[in-house]
Design a protein around this motif. Structure first.
Motif, PDB file in Angstrom:
ATOM      1  N   TRP A 279     -71.970 -48.930  42.577  1.00 52.83           N
ATOM      2  CA  TRP A 279     -71.881 -48.308  43.900  1.00 52.83           C
ATOM      3  C   TRP A 279     -71.462 -46.849  43.766  1.00 52.83           C
ATOM      4  CZ3 TRP A 279     -68.087 -46.094  47.033  1.00 52.83           C
ATOM      5  CH2 TRP A 279     -68.385 -46.001  48.405  1.00 52.83           C
ATOM      6  N   LEU A 280     -70.480 -46.579  42.921  1.00 55.48           N
ATOM      7  CA  LEU A 280     -70.012 -45.208  42.728  1.00 55.48           C
ATOM      8  C   LEU A 280     -71.095 -44.336  42.111  1.00 55.48           C
ATOM      9  CD1 LEU A 280     -66.409 -45.959  41.416  1.00 55.48           C
ATOM     10  CD2 LEU A 280     -66.969 -44.825  43.579  1.00 55.48           C
ATOM     11  N   ARG A 281     -71.844 -44.880  41.152  1.00 57.93           N
ATOM     12  CA  ARG A 281     -72.935 -44.099  40.556  1.00 57.93           C
ATOM     13  C   ARG A 281     -73.976 -43.730  41.606  1.00 57.93           C
ATOM     14  NH1 ARG A 281     -72.079 -47.610  36.107  1.00 57.93           N
ATOM     15  NH2 ARG A 281     -73.645 -49.089  36.856  1.00 57.93           N
ATOM     16  N   ALA A 282     -74.291 -44.677  42.474  1.00 55.47           N
ATOM     17  CA  ALA A 282     -75.274 -44.404  43.522  1.00 55.47           C
ATOM     18  C   ALA A 282     -74.763 -43.331  44.472  1.00 55.47           C
ATOM     19  CB  ALA A 282     -75.590 -45.689  44.285  1.00 55.47           C
ATOM     20  N   VAL A 283     -73.535 -43.484  44.929  1.00 52.93           N
ATOM     21  CA  VAL A 283     -72.975 -42.562  45.925  1.00 52.93           C
ATOM     22  C   VAL A 283     -72.785 -41.163  45.353  1.00 52.93           C
ATOM     23  CG1 VAL A 283     -70.903 -42.081  47.299  1.00 52.93           C
ATOM     24  CG2 VAL A 283     -71.892 -44.400  47.277  1.00 52.93           C
ATOM     25  N   CYS A 284     -72.272 -41.068  44.157  1.00 54.52           N
ATOM     26  CA  CYS A 284     -71.881 -39.772  43.606  1.00 54.52           C
ATOM     27  C   CYS A 284     -73.003 -39.040  42.881  1.00 54.52           C
ATOM     28  CB  CYS A 284     -70.692 -39.951  42.660  1.00 54.52           C
ATOM     29  SG  CYS A 284     -69.201 -40.542  43.492  1.00 54.52           S
ATOM     30  N   HIS A 285     -74.095 -39.749  42.606  1.00 55.41           N
ATOM     31  CA  HIS A 285     -75.181 -39.096  41.875  1.00 55.41           C
ATOM     32  C   HIS A 285     -76.567 -39.544  42.329  1.00 55.41           C
ATOM     33  CE1 HIS A 285     -78.045 -38.556  38.518  1.00 55.41           C
ATOM     34  NE2 HIS A 285     -77.384 -37.434  38.292  1.00 55.41           N
ATOM     35  N   ASP A 286     -76.853 -40.843  42.174  1.00 54.02           N
ATOM     36  CA  ASP A 286     -78.233 -41.306  42.290  1.00 54.02           C
ATOM     37  C   ASP A 286     -78.828 -41.115  43.679  1.00 54.02           C
ATOM     38  OD1 ASP A 286     -77.781 -42.046  39.687  1.00 54.02           O
ATOM     39  OD2 ASP A 286     -77.775 -44.210  40.081  1.00 54.02           O
ATOM     40  N   ASN A 287     -78.063 -41.409  44.727  1.00 50.48           N
ATOM     41  CA  ASN A 287     -78.607 -41.308  46.088  1.00 50.48           C
ATOM     42  C   ASN A 287     -78.971 -39.869  46.431  1.00 50.48           C
ATOM     43  OD1 ASN A 287     -78.110 -44.037  46.296  1.00 50.48           O
ATOM     44  ND2 ASN A 287     -76.276 -43.820  47.556  1.00 50.48           N
ATOM     45  N   GLY A 288     -78.095 -38.936  46.078  1.00 52.53           N
ATOM     46  CA  GLY A 288     -78.393 -37.529  46.339  1.00 52.53           C
ATOM     47  C   GLY A 288     -79.547 -37.019  45.512  1.00 52.53           C
ATOM     48  N   ALA A 289     -79.594 -37.437  44.244  1.00 46.89           N
ATOM     49  CA  ALA A 289     -80.696 -37.014  43.384  1.00 46.89           C
ATOM     50  C   ALA A 289     -82.031 -37.529  43.932  1.00 46.89           C
ATOM     51  CB  ALA A 289     -80.456 -37.535  41.965  1.00 46.89           C
ATOM     52  N   ARG A 290     -82.028 -38.742  44.455  1.00 44.50           N
ATOM     53  CA  ARG A 290     -83.265 -39.303  45.019  1.00 44.50           C
ATOM     54  C   ARG A 290     -83.634 -38.604  46.320  1.00 44.50           C
ATOM     55  NH1 ARG A 290     -81.736 -44.010  44.837  1.00 44.50           N
ATOM     56  NH2 ARG A 290     -81.001 -44.302  46.967  1.00 44.50           N
ATOM     57  N   LEU A 291     -82.660 -38.372  47.189  1.00 46.30           N
ATOM     58  CA  LEU A 291     -82.942 -37.727  48.474  1.00 46.30           C
ATOM     59  C   LEU A 291     -83.568 -36.350  48.283  1.00 46.30           C
ATOM     60  CD1 LEU A 291     -82.717 -37.585  51.584  1.00 46.30           C
ATOM     61  CD2 LEU A 291     -80.377 -36.734  51.267  1.00 46.30           C
ATOM     62  N   PHE A 292     -83.042 -35.591  47.332  1.00 40.08           N
ATOM     63  CA  PHE A 292     -83.508 -34.224  47.140  1.00 40.08           C
ATOM     64  C   PHE A 292     -84.502 -34.086  45.968  1.00 40.08           C
ATOM     65  CE2 PHE A 292     -79.450 -33.658  49.379  1.00 40.08           C
ATOM     66  CZ  PHE A 292     -79.912 -32.923  50.467  1.00 40.08           C
ATOM     67  N   GLN A 293     -84.918 -35.245  45.437  1.00 39.94           N
ATOM     68  CA  GLN A 293     -85.921 -35.267  44.367  1.00 39.94           C
ATOM     69  C   GLN A 293     -85.509 -34.357  43.212  1.00 39.94           C
ATOM     70  OE1 GLN A 293     -89.847 -34.607  46.026  1.00 39.94           O
ATOM     71  NE2 GLN A 293     -89.463 -35.953  47.743  1.00 39.94           N
ATOM     72  N   LEU A 294     -84.286 -34.588  42.758  1.00 41.40           N
ATOM     73  CA  LEU A 294     -83.725 -33.779  41.687  1.00 41.40           C
ATOM     74  C   LEU A 294     -83.972 -34.425  40.333  1.00 41.40           C
ATOM     75  CD1 LEU A 294     -80.236 -33.089  43.317  1.00 41.40           C
ATOM     76  CD2 LEU A 294     -82.267 -31.644  43.437  1.00 41.40           C
ATOM     77  N   GLU A 295     -84.166 -33.614  39.344  1.00 40.71           N
ATOM     78  CA  GLU A 295     -84.246 -34.073  37.960  1.00 40.71           C
ATOM     79  C   GLU A 295     -82.987 -33.613  37.263  1.00 40.71           C
ATOM     80  OE1 GLU A 295     -87.839 -32.805  36.133  1.00 40.71           O
ATOM     81  OE2 GLU A 295     -89.144 -33.778  37.613  1.00 40.71           O
ATOM     82  N   LEU A 296     -81.967 -34.492  37.248  1.00 39.07           N
ATOM     83  CA  LEU A 296     -80.672 -34.121  36.680  1.00 39.07           C
ATOM     84  C   LEU A 296     -80.381 -34.945  35.444  1.00 39.07           C
ATOM     85  CD1 LEU A 296     -78.592 -33.874  39.984  1.00 39.07           C
ATOM     86  CD2 LEU A 296     -79.679 -32.039  38.697  1.00 39.07           C
TER      87      LEU A 296
END
Length: 296
Positions: A279-296
């Protein structure tokens, strides 16, 4: 706590959770004279509320950017907002320049219900804006103002999210609360809204809207922290399960630099909810990366 200690604590959090960096959708960068007025506002809050609001990161712009990088923030916003007409287009020009010179900043824009708003929002979108900011409390406007209808339609069609301060915390406004947002979403059900501060203190009502509209997300800004608990914004324990259920649509937000505690306290506050590392990985990284189509 020393700033180096804060960076070490944030790195420790990232290591425990297993993420390479953070995506923070709620950070503020503004023209200096505007930011100083914001800081003046928070300086005056203490005598009015009885709870002091010291600005932890009251630094020059270059140092604030460097701190986010030291914390491992890979992508962040420059949320800014007008409090009167004929201000938004100027702010958008500044923020476009800031994003252009600042690696990691998501090009941010804003708007106000006024003549010409559709034109300058269209220009911002054409210029590469990736996120907008709306502040109903500070702006004192109804999101359903007819002058904004075409703007919301444009943002819905483009799929560009708006981080919107619409909850009634820390102080209610004429157009804050879930009812105006419910009316807005009834007309624009595909509108990608990010409810700032989890909709504090009307958490349950905004979670209901997220349940109903799949493009509604919520950011964690100041929610779950000791400071917000003291201000009367405590999250209801009975609704913790709903955070887990909506774990793919909750995004890390912090309000940096305008926070009265070290940056890592927001992360610790999320961790102590006990919802698990995934849950923390999704909230702090994955969800934002997916929303903004980021390659991090």
């Amino acid at each position: 706590m020393a700033l180096s200690g804060t960076a070490e604590a944030v790195r420790g959090f990232r290591g425990r959770v297993g993420i390479p960096g953070l995506v923070d959708v709620h950070t503020h960068f503004m023209p200096e004279r505007v930011l100083l007025k914001v800081w003046d506002y928070f300086d005056a809050v203490g005598p009015l509320t009885g709870v002091e609001w010291p600005i932890t990161y009251r630094h020059e712009e270059e140092e604030r950017v460097a701190l986010l990088r030291e914390f491992g923030v890979r992508a962040f916003t420059s949320l800014l907002y007008p409090h009167k007409p004929r201000m938004a287009a100027w702010l958008n020009s500044w923020s476009a320049g800031f994003a252009g010179r600042t690696a990691g900043c998501l090009h941010t824009a804003t708007f106000f219900p006024e003549d010409g708003v559709e034109e300058y929002v269209h220009q911002a979108v054409e210029g590469g804006a990736r996120v907008f900011k709306a502040h109903l409390q500070v702006g004192g406007y109804d999101p359903n103002d007819e002058r904004l209808d075409a703007v919301w339609g444009l943002l819905a069609e483009a799929g560009i999210p708006t981080v919107i301060h619409c909850g009634s915390g820390p102080a209610p406004g004429k157009y804050t609360g879930p009812a105006p947002i419910a009316r807005l979403l009834a007309r624009h059900p595909r509108l990608p809204l990010v409810i700032a501060h989890m909709g504090m203190p009307e958490y349950a009502d905004f979670l209901d809207l997220a349940d109903r509209y799949p493009e509604v997300r919520l950011d964690t800004t100041m929610a779950f922290t000791d400071f917000s608990d003291r201000l009367g914004g405590a999250y209801p324990p009975a609704d913790l399960g709903r955070l887990a259920d909506l774990g793919d649509r909750i995004l890390l937000g912090t309000d940096f630099p305008n926070i009265p505690y070290p940056y890592e306290h927001q992360l610790v506050a999320l961790e102590r909810l006990g919802l698990g590392d995934a849950w923390l990985r999704a909230v702090c990284h994955d969800n934002g990366a997916r929303l903004f189509q980021l390659e991090l």
